[in-house]
Design an enzyme around this catalytic site. Structure first.
Site, PDB file in Angstrom:
ATOM      1  CG  LEU A 148      -2.234   0.775   1.072  1.00 47.20           C
ATOM      2  CD1 LEU A 148      -3.107   0.243  -0.061  1.00 47.20           C
ATOM      3  CD2 LEU A 148      -3.021   0.757   2.381  1.00 47.20           C
ATOM      4  N   GLY A 149       1.743   1.308  -1.020  1.00 40.95           N
ATOM      5  CA  GLY A 149       2.583   2.502  -1.218  1.00 40.95           C
ATOM      6  C   GLY A 149       1.843   3.490  -2.106  1.00 40.95           C
ATOM      7  NE  ARG A 228      10.377  -4.321 -11.822  1.00 44.06           N
ATOM      8  CZ  ARG A 228       9.840  -3.158 -12.220  1.00 44.06           C
ATOM      9  NH1 ARG A 228       8.599  -3.123 -12.666  1.00 44.06           N
ATOM     10  NH2 ARG A 228      10.530  -2.046 -12.193  1.00 44.06           N
ATOM     11  CD  GLU A 257       8.299  -8.120 -17.982  1.00 41.69           C
ATOM     12  OE1 GLU A 257       8.987  -7.132 -18.301  1.00 41.69           O
ATOM     13  OE2 GLU A 257       7.489  -8.099 -17.064  1.00 41.69           O
ATOM     14  CG  HIS A 275       6.794  -4.066 -17.905  1.00 38.76           C
ATOM     15  ND1 HIS A 275       7.804  -4.675 -17.218  1.00 38.76           N
ATOM     16  CD2 HIS A 275       6.515  -2.935 -17.194  1.00 38.76           C
ATOM     17  CE1 HIS A 275       8.134  -3.953 -16.156  1.00 38.76           C
ATOM     18  NE2 HIS A 275       7.359  -2.881 -16.129  1.00 38.76           N
TER      19      HIS A 275
HETATM   20  C1  8YV Z   1       9.583   0.711 -16.572  1.00 37.50           C
HETATM   21  C2  8YV Z   1       8.541   0.157 -14.468  1.00 37.50           C
HETATM   22  O1  8YV Z   1      10.542   1.522 -16.064  1.00 37.50           O
HETATM   23  O2  8YV Z   1       8.670   2.133 -13.189  1.00 37.50           O
HETATM   24  C3  8YV Z   1       8.849   0.923 -13.219  1.00 37.50           C
HETATM   25  O3  8YV Z   1       9.276   0.305 -12.234  1.00 37.50           O
HETATM   26  O4  8YV Z   1       8.498  -1.022 -14.457  1.00 37.50           O
HETATM   27  C4  8YV Z   1       8.304   0.864 -15.767  1.00 37.50           C
HETATM   28  O5  8YV Z   1       7.929   2.179 -15.619  1.00 37.50           O
HETATM   29  C5  8YV Z   1       9.453   1.028 -17.993  1.00 37.50           C
HETATM   30  O6  8YV Z   1       8.669   0.049 -18.506  1.00 37.50           O
HETATM   31  C6  8YV Z   1      10.791   1.033 -18.717  1.00 37.50           C
HETATM   32  O7  8YV Z   1      11.388  -0.226 -18.667  1.00 37.50           O
END
Ligand code: 8YV
Length: 309
Positions: A148-149, A228, A257, A275
């Site tokens: 919950l950030g 993730r 990925e 993503h």
């Molecule tokens: C990626 C993300 O940075 O902010 C994050 O943690 O996963 C995304 O915003 C973006 O897809 C570039 O790889």
């Protein structure tokens, strides 16, 4: 010199090029050779969710001063080593929160209301022939949020507008928070219909969605992952979906990925995205400006805009 760890954004590249001597790591297949020649001139690394600065790269760059990441998540940066070596680290919080939260709600609606499968039904001409199966209501479903950030809170706020009772799991109970706290991911999963992963990836949260949590969510439950890929034990998720032990899933991220388990391609209760949580023109531009702003602040001895280390 500034080293970009992987391709990320054309505008960012162009703006970095205007200000710094820019090295694109991916253009050098002989990385060892490249580092031998240029490591002494590289003072900054720009990373992302795809590639950042691991221990090996940090060791190879003796003059590295700052890692400015084009992401909020810093799981591709060895934060411990940066701390040890006095290397500054920045990320791109806040500017992407709304987009990621919007997408989480989009995935909830897409999975429950079968938006993608329905679109396919129309485009393939099946509407003219067949009968359409009813879907599942989203409004009012219980939503459980892991983490919950900033992003988790923005998701909760949106889900509240859909009259969803909200509960959450995080390392610590949030004081003066109106949502119900569960002390573990399994207990949260047992008590919600839609489980949304919105926490950072750390050794503690790796595979936080395991078989036990998936079984607790059950055949009517839906998993949404905008965090993730490695938050989820992916083979366990795939078998639960294939066997019908889990009701559905909306996934923006995957363990390997851009590899996505092909067993999922035929499932109508699953929505798969590449993503794209932060992938709007507006947000990616704001992220790029933050990356540049942090580098400029560092090199002109001003306070960093979004420091983490
Ligand atoms: C990626 C993300 O940075 O902010 C994050 O943690 O996963 C995304 O915003 C973006 O897809 C570039 O790889």
């Amino acid at each position: 010199g500034v080293l970009m760890a992987c391709p990320m954004n054309a505008y960012l590249e162009q703006e970095l090029e205007k200000r710094f001597r820019l090295f694109r790591f991916w253009q050098f297949p002989q990385r060892a050779q490249f580092l031998k020649e240029h490591s002494a001139s590289i003072r900054a690394v720009v990373g992302s969710s795809v590639a950042g600065a691991d221990a090996e790269l940090i060791e190879a760059l003796p003059r590295l001063e700052i890692v400015s990441s084009f992401s909020v998540g810093l799981d591709k940066v060895d934060l411990g080593r940066c701390r040890e070596k006095g290397i500054r680290v920045t990320n791109t919080p806040d500017v992407l929160t709304e987009d990621v939260a919007d997408l989480a709600i989009g995935l909830c609606l897409a999975v429950l209301r079968r938006i993608c499968a329905s679109d396919k039904y129309v485009r393939s001409g099946k509407w003219k022939k067949g009968d359409f199966k009813l879907t599942t209501k989203f409004t009012g479903k219980t939503v459980g949020i892991i983490g919950l950030g900033r992003i988790g809170t923005a998701i909760a706020k949106r889900a509240e507008a859909f009259n969803c009772p909200i509960s959450y799991y995080s390392r610590t109970v949030k004081t003066d928070c109106k949502y119900k706290y569960y002390p573990s991911a399994v207990e949260l999963a047992s008590n919600c219909h839609i489980l949304i992963v919105a926490c950072p990836l750390t050794p503690e949260t790796r595979h936080i969605i395991n078989r036990e949590v998936i079984d607790a969510l059950g055949p009517k439950g839906v998993l949404i992952n905008i965090g993730r890929g490695p938050h989820v034990d992916e083979p366990e998720l795939v078998s639960a979906l294939v066997e019908g032990r889990l009701g559905g899933a909306g996934l923006d991220v995957f363990e390997h990925e851009p590899e996505v388990p092909e067993e999922l391609f035929g499932l109508e209760n699953v929505v798969l995205l590449p993503h794209v949580g932060s992938a709007t023109v507006e947000t990616r531009t704001a992220m790029a400006d933050l990356v540049i702003g942090n580098l400029e602040a560092h090199f002109t001895n001003k306070p960093l805009l979004t420091p983490v280390v």
